[in-house]
Scaffold this motif. Structure first.
Motif, PDB file in Angstrom:
ATOM      1  N   THR A   9       0.630  -1.488   0.049  1.00 28.20           N
ATOM      2  CA  THR A   9      -0.331   0.148  -0.191  1.00 28.20           C
ATOM      3  C   THR A   9       0.828   1.727   0.115  1.00 28.20           C
ATOM      4  N   TYR A  11       3.484   4.739  -1.640  1.00 29.43           N
ATOM      5  CA  TYR A  11       3.343   5.117  -2.462  1.00 29.43           C
ATOM      6  C   TYR A  11       4.239   4.161  -4.042  1.00 29.43           C
ATOM      7  N   ILE A  12       5.844   3.803  -3.535  1.00 28.03           N
ATOM      8  CA  ILE A  12       6.609   3.324  -4.055  1.00 28.03           C
ATOM      9  C   ILE A  12       5.979   1.914  -4.867  1.00 28.03           C
ATOM     10  N   ARG A  32      -1.063  -4.161   6.307  1.00 29.75           N
ATOM     11  CA  ARG A  32      -1.080  -4.044   7.283  1.00 29.75           C
ATOM     12  C   ARG A  32      -2.165  -3.929   8.603  1.00 29.75           C
ATOM     13  N   LYS A  36      -6.789  -1.471   4.993  1.00 30.49           N
ATOM     14  CA  LYS A  36      -5.835  -0.888   3.932  1.00 30.49           C
ATOM     15  C   LYS A  36      -6.199  -2.429   2.781  1.00 30.49           C
ATOM     16  N   ASP A  56       3.196  -5.809  11.357  1.00 31.35           N
ATOM     17  CA  ASP A  56       4.487  -5.288  11.583  1.00 31.35           C
ATOM     18  C   ASP A  56       5.317  -6.549  11.388  1.00 31.35           C
ATOM     19  N   ILE A  57       6.031  -5.879  10.314  1.00 35.72           N
ATOM     20  CA  ILE A  57       7.419  -6.764   9.844  1.00 35.72           C
ATOM     21  C   ILE A  57       8.150  -7.129  11.045  1.00 35.72           C
ATOM     22  N   VAL A  79       9.643  -4.212   0.090  1.00 34.08           N
ATOM     23  CA  VAL A  79       9.728  -2.717  -0.184  1.00 34.08           C
ATOM     24  C   VAL A  79       9.364  -2.430   0.926  1.00 34.08           C
ATOM     25  N   SER A  81       9.017  -0.237   4.647  1.00 32.04           N
ATOM     26  CA  SER A  81       9.753   0.147   5.843  1.00 32.04           C
ATOM     27  C   SER A  81       8.671   1.648   6.314  1.00 32.04           C
ATOM     28  N   TYR A 162      17.936   6.604  10.021  1.00 32.35           N
ATOM     29  CA  TYR A 162      16.918   5.875   8.800  1.00 32.35           C
ATOM     30  C   TYR A 162      17.980   5.773   7.915  1.00 32.35           C
ATOM     31  N   LYS A 166      18.805   1.832   6.732  1.00 33.34           N
ATOM     32  CA  LYS A 166      19.112   1.712   5.503  1.00 33.34           C
ATOM     33  C   LYS A 166      20.356   0.091   5.270  1.00 33.34           C
ATOM     34  N   PRO A 192      17.047   4.214  -4.814  1.00 33.05           N
ATOM     35  CA  PRO A 192      16.282   5.161  -4.982  1.00 33.05           C
ATOM     36  C   PRO A 192      16.737   6.553  -4.269  1.00 33.05           C
ATOM     37  N   VAL A 195      12.552  10.161  -4.186  1.00 32.31           N
ATOM     38  CA  VAL A 195      11.837   9.911  -5.072  1.00 32.31           C
ATOM     39  C   VAL A 195       9.912  10.668  -5.376  1.00 32.31           C
ATOM     40  N   SER A 212       8.431  11.971   0.720  1.00 35.56           N
ATOM     41  CA  SER A 212       9.368  12.362   0.136  1.00 35.56           C
ATOM     42  C   SER A 212       8.189  13.209  -1.329  1.00 35.56           C
TER      43      SER A 212
HETATM   44  P1  NDP Z   1       5.577   4.992   1.906  1.00 38.93           P
HETATM   45  O1  NDP Z   1       5.447   5.175   3.534  1.00 38.93           O
HETATM   46  O2  NDP Z   1       4.504   5.562   1.258  1.00 38.93           O
HETATM   47  O3  NDP Z   1       5.512   3.067   2.030  1.00 38.93           O
HETATM   48  C1  NDP Z   1       6.329   2.684   3.174  1.00 38.93           C
HETATM   49  C2  NDP Z   1       5.284   1.082   3.449  1.00 38.93           C
HETATM   50  O4  NDP Z   1       5.785   0.719   4.552  1.00 38.93           O
HETATM   51  C3  NDP Z   1       3.615   1.502   4.126  1.00 38.93           C
HETATM   52  O5  NDP Z   1       3.028   0.057   2.719  1.00 38.93           O
HETATM   53  C4  NDP Z   1       4.441   1.114   5.080  1.00 38.93           C
HETATM   54  O6  NDP Z   1       2.404   0.413   5.488  1.00 38.93           O
HETATM   55  C5  NDP Z   1       4.434  -0.148   5.277  1.00 38.93           C
HETATM   56  N1  NDP Z   1       4.929   0.070   6.898  1.00 38.93           N
HETATM   57  C6  NDP Z   1       5.693   0.867   7.059  1.00 38.93           C
HETATM   58  N2  NDP Z   1       6.626  -0.137   8.305  1.00 38.93           N
HETATM   59  C7  NDP Z   1       6.115  -0.809   8.602  1.00 38.93           C
HETATM   60  C8  NDP Z   1       6.439  -2.140   9.368  1.00 38.93           C
HETATM   61  N3  NDP Z   1       6.609  -1.296  10.414  1.00 38.93           N
HETATM   62  N4  NDP Z   1       5.634  -3.078   9.248  1.00 38.93           N
HETATM   63  C9  NDP Z   1       5.133  -3.080   7.972  1.00 38.93           C
HETATM   64  N5  NDP Z   1       4.659  -2.314   7.412  1.00 38.93           N
HETATM   65  C10 NDP Z   1       5.150  -1.513   7.224  1.00 38.93           C
HETATM   66  O7  NDP Z   1       7.198   4.944   1.569  1.00 38.93           O
HETATM   67  P2  NDP Z   1       7.862   5.488   0.033  1.00 38.93           P
HETATM   68  O8  NDP Z   1       6.468   3.992  -0.849  1.00 38.93           O
HETATM   69  O9  NDP Z   1       8.347   6.169   0.109  1.00 38.93           O
HETATM   70  O10 NDP Z   1       9.216   3.905   0.534  1.00 38.93           O
HETATM   71  C11 NDP Z   1       9.155   2.924   0.340  1.00 38.93           C
HETATM   72  C12 NDP Z   1      10.715   2.084   0.264  1.00 38.93           C
HETATM   73  O11 NDP Z   1      11.434   3.276  -0.616  1.00 38.93           O
HETATM   74  C13 NDP Z   1      11.097   1.468   1.775  1.00 38.93           C
HETATM   75  O12 NDP Z   1      12.094   0.922   1.440  1.00 38.93           O
HETATM   76  C14 NDP Z   1      11.651   3.458   1.642  1.00 38.93           C
HETATM   77  O13 NDP Z   1      13.324   3.052   2.891  1.00 38.93           O
HETATM   78  C15 NDP Z   1      12.632   3.157  -0.143  1.00 38.93           C
HETATM   79  N6  NDP Z   1      12.661   4.516   0.174  1.00 38.93           N
HETATM   80  C16 NDP Z   1      12.430   5.500  -0.644  1.00 38.93           C
HETATM   81  C17 NDP Z   1      12.195   7.143  -0.828  1.00 38.93           C
HETATM   82  C18 NDP Z   1      11.268   8.362  -1.214  1.00 38.93           C
HETATM   83  O14 NDP Z   1      11.968   9.141  -1.746  1.00 38.93           O
HETATM   84  N7  NDP Z   1       9.890   8.111  -1.986  1.00 38.93           N
HETATM   85  C19 NDP Z   1      13.429   7.176  -1.286  1.00 38.93           C
HETATM   86  C20 NDP Z   1      14.323   6.019  -1.218  1.00 38.93           C
HETATM   87  C21 NDP Z   1      14.705   4.433  -0.582  1.00 38.93           C
HETATM   88  P3  NDP Z   1       1.648   2.228   6.621  1.00 38.93           P
HETATM   89  O15 NDP Z   1       1.544   3.067   5.498  1.00 38.93           O
HETATM   90  O16 NDP Z   1       0.126   1.122   6.588  1.00 38.93           O
HETATM   91  O17 NDP Z   1       1.398   2.415   7.515  1.00 38.93           O
END
Ligand code: NDP
Length: 338
Positions: A9, A11-12, A32, A36, A56-57, A79, A81, A162, A166, A192, A195, A212
């Motif tokens: 769910t 963004y990426i 989660r 959702k 929760d991962i 993906v 985190s 953060y 990573k 990346p 983003v 981002s």
């Molecule tokens: P989002 O916050 O949109 O996505 C993160 C996802 O991880 C969400 O679906 C969130 O669920 C889920 N999540 C977070 N914590 C947990 C947890 N403890 N247990 C289960 N699920 C969890 O971020 P992005 O799409 O931007 O990021 C995705 C990945 O890309 C990440 O690994 C990030 O580090 C990496 N990244 C992103 C960049 C950016 O600029 N966007 C740049 C470089 C790397 P929920 O929303 O329901 O909490």
């Protein structure tokens, strides 16, 4: 083929799922909550999409049931985190979920994902070029570069937390993939930089944007007397990030590689110039600044010159420009709020 996408769910991840579905993959996404899952199943609108709930991962065994229930999974995209820079309880909110989450999914694959052949890990440029206190000016950064910091340094604040999360998660994954008990899969990592780009679904662009894109949204909320947000760095577009994940999964050349995605840098003036040029109405609220300063050099930790030619060669596709990305992002946000 069947793919598993953790954090489907996000963004990426939404873009990755949509692209996989368009390529006729069966996709199992982890979400989660049931709520959702249902919401996104409606948006993806495909009989090839199903979800499992992993709240929760970081909890040991978090992914075991998912892989037991779906033995056909051949490709895994990890993906999920937490992505924020908040300094509150860095160990619990950033380091643990990332490091433990990564170990949990890899051990679930090892034990139950017997048909998995490739794991793609979404890491970050934060694991490549974010060493605290290091002067990157005049330095070259490439796919072999690593952010250097200790666990103790990572505990100090959200930014280093953060980056540390990573670094340690990615290192743990490489260690696992290259361990003497060689797993039955190989790995590729996508790193990346920041983003930008539209959400996969316009309905999700209204409020609470991911971190981002929130930085672009900040320009839409400026008042004429406000200073620009201080946020600057290097950029890549979310649609290219999704495409790169597919290359990382499908290309033999990508095995054991880090793909560092970047298509240029930006300072606040550059973002302001692009938005003002393309959205005349926003000229009323976004200050003009000093337009000719749009190519000012980036400050640390983004000051290094990035040579990601190895990545670009593996990707082999033309990437979206900063201008296009920002215009598409802003158009979507404005439209969703009409
Ligand atoms: P989002 O916050 O949109 O996505 C993160 C996802 O991880 C969400 O679906 C969130 O669920 C889920 N999540 C977070 N914590 C947990 C947890 N403890 N247990 C289960 N699920 C969890 O971020 P992005 O799409 O931007 O990021 C995705 C990945 O890309 C990440 O690994 C990030 O580090 C990496 N990244 C992103 C960049 C950016 O600029 N966007 C740049 C470089 C790397 P929920 O929303 O329901 O909490």
């Amino acid at each position: 083929p069947t793919a598993f996408v953790s954090g489907a769910t996000g963004y990426i991840a939404q873009h990755i799922v949509a692209l996989l579905l368009s390529k006729d993959y069966q996709v199992v996404g982890s979400v989660r909550s049931e709520e959702k899952g249902q919401h996104f199943a409606k948006l993806f609108n495909s009989s090839h999409f199903s979800y499992v709930v992993v709240p929760d991962i970081a909890i040991p065994g978090a992914f075991d049931e998912a892989f037991k229930a779906h033995p056909a999974i051949s490709t895994v995209f990890h993906v999920a985190s937490p992505f924020h820079l908040s300094s509150e309880n860095v160990e619990q909110n950033l380091l643990k979920p990332l490091i433990e989450g990564t170990k949990n999914i890899l051990s679930a694959i090892k034990s139950f994902g017997t048909n998995v052949r490739r794991v793609v890990l979404t890491s970050s440029a934060a694991a490549v070029e974010a060493t605290p206190g290091y002067d990157y000016a005049d330095k070259l950064v490439n796919e072999d570069s690593w952010t250097e910091l200790t666990y103790e340094q990572a505990l100090k604040n959200g930014i280093d937390g953060y980056s540390g999360s990573k670094v340690f998660a990615e290192k743990a994954a490489w260690e696992f993939a290259n361990s003497e008990h060689k797993p039955h899969f190989d790995m590729a990592v996508v790193n990346p930089v920041f983003v930008f780009g539209p959400q996969a679904f316009e309905s999700e662009a209204k409020e609470n944007l991911n971190s981002s894109v929130g930085h672009i949204d900040a320009y839409l909320k400026l008042k004429p007397t406000d200073p620009y947000p201080t946020f600057e760095g290097k950029f890549t577009d979310v649609r290219d990030v999704a495409k790169a994940h597919i290359v990382a999964a499908e290309s033999a050349e990508a095995a054991n590689q880090r793909l560092v995605l970047c298509n240029g840098g930006f300072v606040p003036q550059k973002l302001a110039n692009i938005i003002r040029e393309h959205f005349p109405k926003l000229r009323e609220t976004i200050p003009v600044g000093t337009p000719e300063n749009e190519n000012a050099p980036l400050q640390n930790p983004f000051a290094g010159k990035l040579d990601n030619s190895k990545t670009n060669k593996i990707l082999g596709f033309e990437q979206i420009s900063l201008e296009q990305s920002v215009v598409d992002t802003v158009s979507q946000i404005l439209k969703s709020r009409e």
